[in-house]
Design an enzyme around this catalytic site. Structure first.
Site, mmCIF file in Angstrom:
data_model
loop_
_atom_site.group_PDB
_atom_site.id
_atom_site.type_symbol
_atom_site.label_atom_id
_atom_site.label_comp_id
_atom_site.label_asym_id
_atom_site.label_seq_id
_atom_site.Cartn_x
_atom_site.Cartn_y
_atom_site.Cartn_z
ATOM 1 C CB CYS A 132 -0.888 0.016 1.242
ATOM 2 S SG CYS A 132 -2.046 -1.354 1.299
ATOM 3 C CB CYS A 166 1.274 0.991 4.569
ATOM 4 S SG CYS A 166 1.688 -0.133 5.908
ATOM 5 N N GLY A 226 2.516 -7.029 7.236
ATOM 6 C CA GLY A 226 2.097 -8.163 6.409
ATOM 7 C C GLY A 226 0.603 -8.229 6.174
ATOM 8 C CD GLU A 227 -3.876 -8.956 3.540
ATOM 9 O OE1 GLU A 227 -3.993 -7.755 3.791
ATOM 10 O OE2 GLU A 227 -4.711 -9.812 3.909
ATOM 11 C CB SER A 273 -6.752 -5.747 9.844
ATOM 12 O OG SER A 273 -6.788 -4.702 8.899
ATOM 13 C CB SER A 322 -7.567 -2.308 4.751
ATOM 14 O OG SER A 322 -7.051 -2.602 6.022
ATOM 15 C CG LEU A 323 -13.581 0.343 1.384
ATOM 16 C CD1 LEU A 323 -13.681 -0.810 0.402
ATOM 17 C CD2 LEU A 323 -14.987 0.794 1.797
ATOM 18 C CB CYS A 332 -2.240 2.211 11.862
ATOM 19 S SG CYS A 332 -3.459 1.465 12.872
#
Ligand code: SAH
Length: 348
Positions: free
Chosen positions: A120, A123, A163-164, A195, A218-219, A342
């Site tokens: 992102c 981020c 991380g995702e 998340s 996370s929109l 965050c």
């Protein structure tokens, strides 16, 4: 001389433990005692397994490692008591976790990957080169270390670090199963939130398998073009499809859903964005009591492209959502002075 790496015992799923330990231990009650040392008591060395005979402890010690991180560093916020932990992995990479104490809760925010492949734009974790998924043991070790270090029982876990999580689905689910098991770490399902930027098949599996564990999407945008600009590796997922997956999650689990929306100055923070978001949620039938929008004022990183939204825009945005019947909360940044809020977890 070449050293042979020993396996990490926390990587072994509890249900596999008796077959893995068979060469060393035959009695089932011993396996249960070991599980208790590993997950309930969170012992950090085999020596602490005091009800296990010394020779078995010695065998465990020579066959497995019990902790994988080294060089652990901490930084404590003077603002709010948040602690940022840095862990060096066994292959010499760095990951981060955050301890978030409050009066009634002791929450940890943990990482699921080394770096993040989603990248992102806003981020810092996304700017950190992706190396690999964390193993189930490495995910759990973060919580265990923080619990031992802070001395209080951890009561909540946020999968919101580096991380995702949905791209490391198997290990995340395996870790969650241990976190929520009454016989193991025993943290209530409702106190765990995963998340994700949204991997649709994984959201659906999560809804089917992890009933009661909370989900946050996370929109961050109100149309696909705008979202692609900040989340370029979004697998070309359409917002409409993501919201449908969220609806599936709600229907399947009867749990709570959070829609996260990071407010980026002059990018997605205008009144029209707020109205568009309200319309989107309405058309997806997501304006309901168990859906909450979390507005996240952008925590600035060394990225110069994005700036924090003015307070007045945050309030206006919030008001518009509220007037549309949406439950909305503005997330307060924690540990800003130590780079623990965050999006600040990453190599600076
Ligand atoms: N990969 C997961 C977890 C990321 S961190 C996900 O995408 O959801 C948790 C939240 O913090 C996400 O919503 C993420 O987009 C947001 N975030 C990232 N960087 C941020 C920053 N600098 N300021 C505020 N929120 C940020």
């Amino acid at each position: 001389m070449k050293t042979i790496k020993k396996p990490f015992i926390l990587d072994v799923e509890p249900k596999q433990l008796s077959s893995v330990l068979k060469p060393l231990i035959k009695e089932e009650y011993r396996i249960n005692q070991i599980k208790e040392w590993l997950y309930s008591k969170k012992a950090a060395s085999f020596e602490q397994f005091t009800n296990i005979p010394k020779d078995i402890r010695g065998n465990l010690e020579s066959s497995f490692i019990l902790r994988s991180f080294s060089n652990i560093k901490k930084a404590e916020s003077v603002l709010d008591g948040t602690i940022r932990y840095t862990f060096k992995t066994c292959d010499s990479h760095y990951i981060y976790a955050v301890y978030l104490p409050s009066n009634e809760k002791k929450t940890v925010c943990i990482s699921t990957q080394i770096g993040c492949p989603v990248s992102c734009k806003f981020c810092l974790s996304g700017k950190t080169k992706f190396v690999r998924n964390l193993s189930r043991g490495e995910i759990l070790e973060q919580i265990m270390h923080i619990e031992n270090d802070t001395g209080g029982r951890i009561s909540g876990v946020l999968f919101m670090g580096m991380g995702e999580p949905m791209l490391n689905y198997q290990n995340v689910v395996s870790a969650i199963n241990t976190i929520i098991s009454k016989k193991e770490m025993n943290i209530g399902k409702r106190h765990i939130t995963v998340s994700s930027m949204g991997v649709i098949p994984a959201i659906k599996s999560f809804a089917n398998e992890m009933q009661g564990v909370r989900f946050a999407l996370s929109l961050h945008a109100t149309d696909d073009k705008q979202r692609k600009k900040i989340i370029p590796n979004n697998f070309d997922t359409k917002i409409q499809d993501l919201l449908q997956a969220c609806k599936y999650y709600l229907k399947k689990t009867n749990s709570k859903l959070t829609i996260e929306y990071v407010l980026l100055k002059d990018f997605n923070d205008t009144s029209s964005d707020a109205h568009r978001l309200a319309r989107l949620l309405k058309s997806a039938d997501l304006i309901q009591p168990n859906v909450q929008v979390n507005l996240i004022p952008y925590n600035e990183t060394n990225n110069t492209e994005y700036k924090t939204t003015a307070q007045i825009s945050v309030l206006t945005f919030k008001k518009i959502l509220k007037l549309n019947g949406i439950t909305v909360n503005v997330r307060e940044p924690k540990g800003l002075d130590i780079g623990a809020a965050c999006g600040q977890l990453g190599i600076k």
